[in-house]
Enzyme design. Structure first.
Site, mmCIF file in Angstrom:
data_model
loop_
_atom_site.group_PDB
_atom_site.id
_atom_site.type_symbol
_atom_site.label_atom_id
_atom_site.label_comp_id
_atom_site.label_asym_id
_atom_site.label_seq_id
_atom_site.Cartn_x
_atom_site.Cartn_y
_atom_site.Cartn_z
ATOM 1 N N ASP A 39 1.470 -0.956 -0.457
ATOM 2 C CA ASP A 39 -0.292 0.108 -0.232
ATOM 3 C C ASP A 39 0.683 1.578 -0.066
ATOM 4 O O ASP A 39 1.318 1.361 0.405
ATOM 5 C CB ASP A 39 -0.563 0.502 1.561
ATOM 6 C CG ASP A 39 -1.632 1.299 1.500
ATOM 7 O OD1 ASP A 39 -1.295 2.348 0.834
ATOM 8 O OD2 ASP A 39 -3.137 1.253 1.919
ATOM 9 N N TYR A 98 -9.027 14.839 -6.472
ATOM 10 C CA TYR A 98 -8.326 14.625 -7.348
ATOM 11 C C TYR A 98 -7.506 16.012 -7.935
ATOM 12 O O TYR A 98 -6.230 15.675 -8.133
ATOM 13 C CB TYR A 98 -9.338 14.103 -8.811
ATOM 14 C CG TYR A 98 -8.182 13.848 -9.237
ATOM 15 C CD1 TYR A 98 -7.760 11.949 -9.317
ATOM 16 C CD2 TYR A 98 -8.046 13.646 -11.127
ATOM 17 C CE1 TYR A 98 -6.799 11.530 -9.917
ATOM 18 C CE2 TYR A 98 -7.930 12.803 -11.629
ATOM 19 C CZ TYR A 98 -7.015 11.936 -11.537
ATOM 20 O OH TYR A 98 -5.979 11.266 -12.171
HETATM 21 N N1 LIG Z 1 -6.766 7.146 -16.880
HETATM 22 C C1 LIG Z 1 -7.139 7.762 -16.930
HETATM 23 O O1 LIG Z 1 -7.501 8.968 -17.419
HETATM 24 C C2 LIG Z 1 -5.925 8.538 -16.341
HETATM 25 C C3 LIG Z 1 -5.355 10.335 -16.423
HETATM 26 C C4 LIG Z 1 -4.772 11.283 -15.536
HETATM 27 C C5 LIG Z 1 -3.822 10.550 -14.758
HETATM 28 N N2 LIG Z 1 -4.153 9.276 -14.371
HETATM 29 C C6 LIG Z 1 -3.210 8.900 -13.460
HETATM 30 O O2 LIG Z 1 -2.841 7.425 -13.745
HETATM 31 C C7 LIG Z 1 -2.262 6.432 -12.680
HETATM 32 C C8 LIG Z 1 -3.114 5.468 -13.552
HETATM 33 O O3 LIG Z 1 -4.415 5.477 -13.197
HETATM 34 P P1 LIG Z 1 -5.513 3.895 -14.191
HETATM 35 O O4 LIG Z 1 -6.104 4.687 -14.918
HETATM 36 O O5 LIG Z 1 -4.238 3.509 -14.889
HETATM 37 O O6 LIG Z 1 -6.241 3.437 -12.889
HETATM 38 P P2 LIG Z 1 -6.754 1.965 -12.755
HETATM 39 O O7 LIG Z 1 -7.505 1.984 -11.613
HETATM 40 O O8 LIG Z 1 -6.588 0.769 -13.510
HETATM 41 O O9 LIG Z 1 -4.787 1.123 -11.330
HETATM 42 C C9 LIG Z 1 -4.885 1.897 -10.555
HETATM 43 C C10 LIG Z 1 -3.921 0.895 -9.688
HETATM 44 O O10 LIG Z 1 -3.444 1.179 -8.460
HETATM 45 C C11 LIG Z 1 -3.334 0.708 -8.172
HETATM 46 N N3 LIG Z 1 -3.857 1.546 -6.293
HETATM 47 C C12 LIG Z 1 -4.753 2.359 -5.573
HETATM 48 N N4 LIG Z 1 -4.395 2.415 -4.552
HETATM 49 C C13 LIG Z 1 -3.623 1.455 -3.971
HETATM 50 C C14 LIG Z 1 -2.683 2.054 -3.001
HETATM 51 N N5 LIG Z 1 -2.999 2.882 -1.841
HETATM 52 N N6 LIG Z 1 -1.291 0.896 -3.014
HETATM 53 C C15 LIG Z 1 -0.703 0.829 -4.137
HETATM 54 N N7 LIG Z 1 -1.228 0.733 -5.252
HETATM 55 C C16 LIG Z 1 -2.606 1.435 -4.987
HETATM 56 C C17 LIG Z 1 -4.820 0.041 -7.289
HETATM 57 O O11 LIG Z 1 -4.989 -1.310 -7.039
HETATM 58 C C18 LIG Z 1 -4.965 -0.582 -9.174
HETATM 59 O O12 LIG Z 1 -3.937 -1.335 -9.782
HETATM 60 C C19 LIG Z 1 -3.668 7.222 -11.503
HETATM 61 O O13 LIG Z 1 -2.163 8.058 -11.185
HETATM 62 C C20 LIG Z 1 -4.208 8.210 -12.369
HETATM 63 O O14 LIG Z 1 -4.828 9.013 -11.592
HETATM 64 C C21 LIG Z 1 -5.313 8.011 -14.872
#
Ligand SMILES: NC(=O)c1ccc[n+]([C@@H]2O[C@H](COP(=O)([O-])OP(=O)(O)OC[C@H]3O[C@@H](n4cnc5c(N)ncnc54)[C@H](O)[C@@H]3O)[C@@H](O)[C@H]2O)c1
Length: 243
Positions: free
Chosen positions: A55, A148
């Site tokens: 975590d 966020y």
């Molecule tokens: N998807 C989008 O449109 C988007 C856009 C801009 C930024 N982001 C950023 O990209 C990053 C990845 O997002 P994503 O879209 O792949 O999301 P996702 O939900 O597919 O993956 C996020 C992962 O983070 C893990 N996670 C959550 N809390 C955690 C913790 N406390 N410790 C360890 N792992 C943890 C989850 O289990 C999951 O596997 C994030 O920071 C998100 O904010 C995403």
């Protein structure tokens, strides 16, 4: 020394794609996620990678993951912090616990991971590259996303601050700002025709990113091809921030 890269949020979306892109170029990859089973699934498909459950909001767990990676592969020279969550809600209604949780994972978690990795690099006497995943919301706000957006604005300044402190150690720090990316985090919004149309109206390329399109920029920023880049924010957003 070959590349050894620790990726958080490795079980899904951008993190899983980053593990795949980096393993394909030959990195030894530590796939770290809160959900250990999803990290196992990512690692199982990749040569030379390991899975670790941690975590990112728990300093001891983060430090254990960094140590375990360095012990397994001999050192650690890159990290990509993809662990993140989004909890929406109008600013008048959002619960303080939800606000704190988002900031804790997205901002404090990025800090703890970067700090533990940088301490390990310093002790090992070599530099490295740190890539933080911010967002286009590091620069522009969306409605009903105060926690966020605040967390991602914080990630932008965290990256710049770390870049200043860690440059003397030969550790470069850069922030990627993904735009709307097709992952489980954005699946609900992309499946909603009205919300999706609102997004597309902002995106000159008129489509979401594939996770690998973010991952390939993370690969660049953890390679010698970006050797003179530190403290940068790199939007990968289909042009949203240009409009
Ligand atoms: N998807 C989008 O449109 C988007 C856009 C801009 C930024 N982001 C950023 O990209 C990053 C990845 O997002 P994503 O879209 O792949 O999301 P996702 O939900 O597919 O993956 C996020 C992962 O983070 C893990 N996670 C959550 N809390 C955690 C913790 N406390 N410790 C360890 N792992 C943890 C989850 O289990 C999951 O596997 C994030 O920071 C998100 O904010 C995403």
């Amino acid at each position: 020394m070959g590349n050894v890269t620790l990726v958080t949020g490795a079980g899904s979306g951008i993190g899983a794609a980053t593990c795949a892109v980096l393993a394909a170029r030959g990195d030894a990859v530590a796939c770290v996620d809160l959900d250990g089973e999803s990290a196992e699934r990512t690692a199982a498909a990749l040569d030379g990678s390991i899975a670790l459950a941690a975590d990112v909001t728990d300093q001891a767990e983060v430090e254990r993951a960094v140590s375990a990676t360095a012990e397994r592969f001999g050192s650690i020279n890159n990290i990509v912090t993809c662990a993140g969550i989004e909890i929406g809600g109008h600013a008048l209604d959002v619960e303080v616990d939800a606000f704190r949780q988002v900031v804790d994972v997205n901002l404090t978690g990025s800090f703890l991971t970067a700090q533990a990795a940088a301490r390990n690099m310093r002790a090992a006497g070599h530099g490295g590259a740190i890539v933080l995943i911010g967002s286009l919301n590091s620069h522009v706000a969306l409605p009903s996303a105060s926690a966020y957006c605040a967390s991602k604005g914080g990630v932008l300044m965290l990256g710049k601050s770390l870049a200043l402190d860690l440059a003397p150690l030969g550790i470069r720090v850069n922030v990627i700002g993904p735009g709307v990316t097709d992952t489980p985090m954005s699946a609900g919004s992309l499946a909603d025709p009205e919300r999706s149309a609102e997004f597309m109206a902002h995106i000159p390329l008129r489509r979401p990113a594939e996770p690998a399109e973010i991952a390939r920029v993370a690969a660049f920023l953890t390679s010698d091809d970006s050797s003179y880049m530190t403290g940068a924010f790199v939007p990968v957003d289909g042009g949203w921030l240009a409009s």
